[in-house]
Motif scaffolding. Structure first.
Motif, PDB file in Angstrom:
ATOM      1  N   UNK A 178       0.829  -1.210   0.000  1.00 49.13           N
ATOM      2  CA  UNK A 178       0.000   0.000   0.000  1.00 49.13           C
ATOM      3  C   UNK A 178       0.861   1.256   0.000  1.00 49.13           C
ATOM      4  N   UNK A 179       1.856   1.299   0.864  1.00 50.11           N
ATOM      5  CA  UNK A 179       2.732   2.472   0.916  1.00 50.11           C
ATOM      6  C   UNK A 179       3.509   2.638  -0.382  1.00 50.11           C
ATOM      7  N   UNK A 180       3.931   1.522  -0.969  1.00 54.12           N
ATOM      8  CA  UNK A 180       4.693   1.588  -2.212  1.00 54.12           C
ATOM      9  C   UNK A 180       3.832   2.125  -3.348  1.00 54.12           C
ATOM     10  N   UNK A 181       2.587   1.684  -3.424  1.00 54.84           N
ATOM     11  CA  UNK A 181       1.699   2.199  -4.474  1.00 54.84           C
ATOM     12  C   UNK A 181       1.478   3.701  -4.320  1.00 54.84           C
ATOM     13  N   UNK A 182       1.323   4.170  -3.075  1.00 58.12           N
ATOM     14  CA  UNK A 182       1.159   5.613  -2.838  1.00 58.12           C
ATOM     15  C   UNK A 182       2.419   6.371  -3.225  1.00 58.12           C
ATOM     16  N   UNK A 183       3.570   5.837  -2.862  1.00 57.69           N
ATOM     17  CA  UNK A 183       4.837   6.489  -3.167  1.00 57.69           C
ATOM     18  C   UNK A 183       5.052   6.614  -4.675  1.00 57.69           C
ATOM     19  N   UNK A 184       4.779   5.527  -5.401  1.00 58.63           N
ATOM     20  CA  UNK A 184       4.985   5.550  -6.850  1.00 58.63           C
ATOM     21  C   UNK A 184       4.000   6.497  -7.534  1.00 58.63           C
ATOM     22  N   UNK A 185       2.771   6.582  -7.028  1.00 62.08           N
ATOM     23  CA  UNK A 185       1.812   7.524  -7.622  1.00 62.08           C
ATOM     24  C   UNK A 185       2.243   8.960  -7.353  1.00 62.08           C
ATOM     25  N   UNK A 186       2.766   9.226  -6.156  1.00 65.83           N
ATOM     26  CA  UNK A 186       3.256  10.567  -5.838  1.00 65.83           C
ATOM     27  C   UNK A 186       4.391  10.955  -6.782  1.00 65.83           C
ATOM     28  N   UNK A 187       5.272  10.008  -7.085  1.00 65.00           N
ATOM     29  CA  UNK A 187       6.351  10.285  -8.036  1.00 65.00           C
ATOM     30  C   UNK A 187       5.792  10.609  -9.416  1.00 65.00           C
ATOM     31  N   UNK A 188       4.736   9.903  -9.823  1.00 59.72           N
ATOM     32  CA  UNK A 188       4.089  10.207 -11.101  1.00 59.72           C
ATOM     33  C   UNK A 188       3.513  11.627 -11.097  1.00 59.72           C
ATOM     34  N   UNK A 189       2.870  12.007  -9.994  1.00 59.06           N
ATOM     35  CA  UNK A 189       2.290  13.348  -9.887  1.00 59.06           C
ATOM     36  C   UNK A 189       3.381  14.412  -9.992  1.00 59.06           C
ATOM     37  N   UNK A 190       4.487  14.207  -9.302  1.00 55.83           N
ATOM     38  CA  UNK A 190       5.582  15.177  -9.345  1.00 55.83           C
ATOM     39  C   UNK A 190       6.145  15.296 -10.759  1.00 55.83           C
ATOM     40  N   UNK A 191       6.284  14.161 -11.433  1.00 55.42           N
ATOM     41  CA  UNK A 191       6.806  14.177 -12.798  1.00 55.42           C
ATOM     42  C   UNK A 191       5.867  14.935 -13.727  1.00 55.42           C
ATOM     43  N   UNK A 192       4.564  14.681 -13.597  1.00 54.82           N
ATOM     44  CA  UNK A 192       3.585  15.380 -14.418  1.00 54.82           C
ATOM     45  C   UNK A 192       3.582  16.871 -14.133  1.00 54.82           C
ATOM     46  N   UNK A 193       3.731  17.234 -12.851  1.00 51.24           N
ATOM     47  CA  UNK A 193       3.755  18.655 -12.476  1.00 51.24           C
ATOM     48  C   UNK A 193       4.980  19.339 -13.065  1.00 51.24           C
ATOM     49  N   UNK A 194       6.143  18.668 -13.010  1.00 51.03           N
ATOM     50  CA  UNK A 194       7.360  19.270 -13.573  1.00 51.03           C
ATOM     51  C   UNK A 194       7.217  19.470 -15.085  1.00 51.03           C
ATOM     52  N   UNK A 195       6.627  18.510 -15.768  1.00 49.45           N
ATOM     53  CA  UNK A 195       6.430  18.626 -17.213  1.00 49.45           C
ATOM     54  C   UNK A 195       5.492  19.777 -17.539  1.00 49.45           C
ATOM     55  N   UNK A 196       4.427  19.916 -16.739  1.00 49.16           N
ATOM     56  CA  UNK A 196       3.456  20.987 -16.971  1.00 49.16           C
ATOM     57  C   UNK A 196       4.093  22.355 -16.750  1.00 49.16           C
ATOM     58  N   UNK A 197       4.867  22.494 -15.686  1.00 51.25           N
ATOM     59  CA  UNK A 197       5.515  23.773 -15.391  1.00 51.25           C
ATOM     60  C   UNK A 197       6.544  24.109 -16.478  1.00 51.25           C
ATOM     61  N   UNK A 198       7.275  23.081 -16.945  1.00 53.18           N
ATOM     62  CA  UNK A 198       8.250  23.307 -18.026  1.00 53.18           C
ATOM     63  C   UNK A 198       7.546  23.812 -19.287  1.00 53.18           C
ATOM     64  N   UNK A 199       6.377  23.237 -19.581  1.00 51.44           N
ATOM     65  CA  UNK A 199       5.610  23.658 -20.749  1.00 51.44           C
ATOM     66  C   UNK A 199       5.156  25.108 -20.602  1.00 51.44           C
ATOM     67  N   UNK A 200       4.711  25.497 -19.399  1.00 57.22           N
ATOM     68  CA  UNK A 200       4.292  26.877 -19.170  1.00 57.22           C
ATOM     69  C   UNK A 200       5.446  27.834 -19.397  1.00 57.22           C
ATOM     70  N   UNK A 201       6.632  27.471 -18.933  1.00 57.36           N
ATOM     71  CA  UNK A 201       7.798  28.335 -19.106  1.00 57.36           C
ATOM     72  C   UNK A 201       8.148  28.500 -20.577  1.00 57.36           C
TER      73      UNK A 201
END
Length: 211
Positions: A178-201
């Motif tokens: 359970x903790x591992x699934x949450x951790x991996x999803x959080x990493x996905x969210x961070x990656x998506x957020x970084x890509x979105x912010x890079x696109x805005x820039x």
């Protein structure tokens, strides 16, 4: 002059509060924007989590532990030299009682200056990293039932007794799933957020060049 100084201090405090509020508001706006614009990031499947677990076994090792009891006589760094000497004489007297056959648990209840005295000095299972280095070295050299010599730490003087040991062991997938699934999803969210912010820039840069 005092009144002018007070007014200046008040103005600075107000400016600081305004800056903090702007910082909080910007953070909230960014968070709302990310929630609105980011594509829905799916949950991590059990299959994906298991693959990660199997590919990274070292990340799921639980280190060696000892079940530890201790007796503490406090001697913090700021204690005066004469008081420190009295504390050391006290722990020596307790060590002598153990040498003469006193029960460790009963002596901890009677004499330890740690809150764990209520449990007979029981600190539970601990890894090396959960202890001061001096205590870890002494504790992990003991065999179950053995009492240590006097050990010093920033808290004071200790007598240690190990009652059990647990070898390092691999945590099962079910224990970490359970903790591992949450951790991996959080990493996905961070990656998506970084890509979105890079696109805005990138879009902002293009807009400035056009103007």
């Amino acid at each position: 002059t005092a009144d002018a100084s007070d007014d200046t201090s008040a103005d600075r405090a107000a400016d600081g509060e305004d800056a903090f509020l702007r910082y909080v508001q910007q953070g909230l706006l960014i968070e709302r924007l990310l929630e609105k614009e980011l594509p829905q990031v799916p949950a991590v499947s059990e299959k994906r989590a298991r693959t990660y677990y199997e590919e990274n076994p070292d990340l799921f090792m639980h280190p060696e532990e000892v079940h530890l009891r201790h007796i503490l006589v406090k001697a913090p760094p700021e204690m005066a030299d004469d008081a420190r000497q009295q504390a050391y004489l006290h722990i020596q007297a307790l060590e002598q009682q153990l040498t003469e056959g006193a029960n460790f648990t009963a002596l901890a209840i009677d004499a330890s200056q740690c809150p764990s005295r209520a449990r007979g000095g029981d600190l539970g299972y601990l890894t090396r990293r959960q202890l001061y280095p001096s205590l870890a070295q002494a504790a992990f050299d003991l065999i179950p039932g053995q009492v240590s010599p006097i050990v010093e730490s920033p808290s004071g003087y200790h007598l240690l007794m190990v009652t059990d040991r647990r070898s390092a062991r691999q945590l099962s997938f079910l224990m970490v799933r359970d903790d591992l699934q949450k951790q991996l999803r959080t990493e996905r969210l961070h990656k998506a957020a970084r890509s979105f912010i890079r696109k805005l820039r990138e879009e902002a840069t293009i807009e400035r060049l056009v103007h």
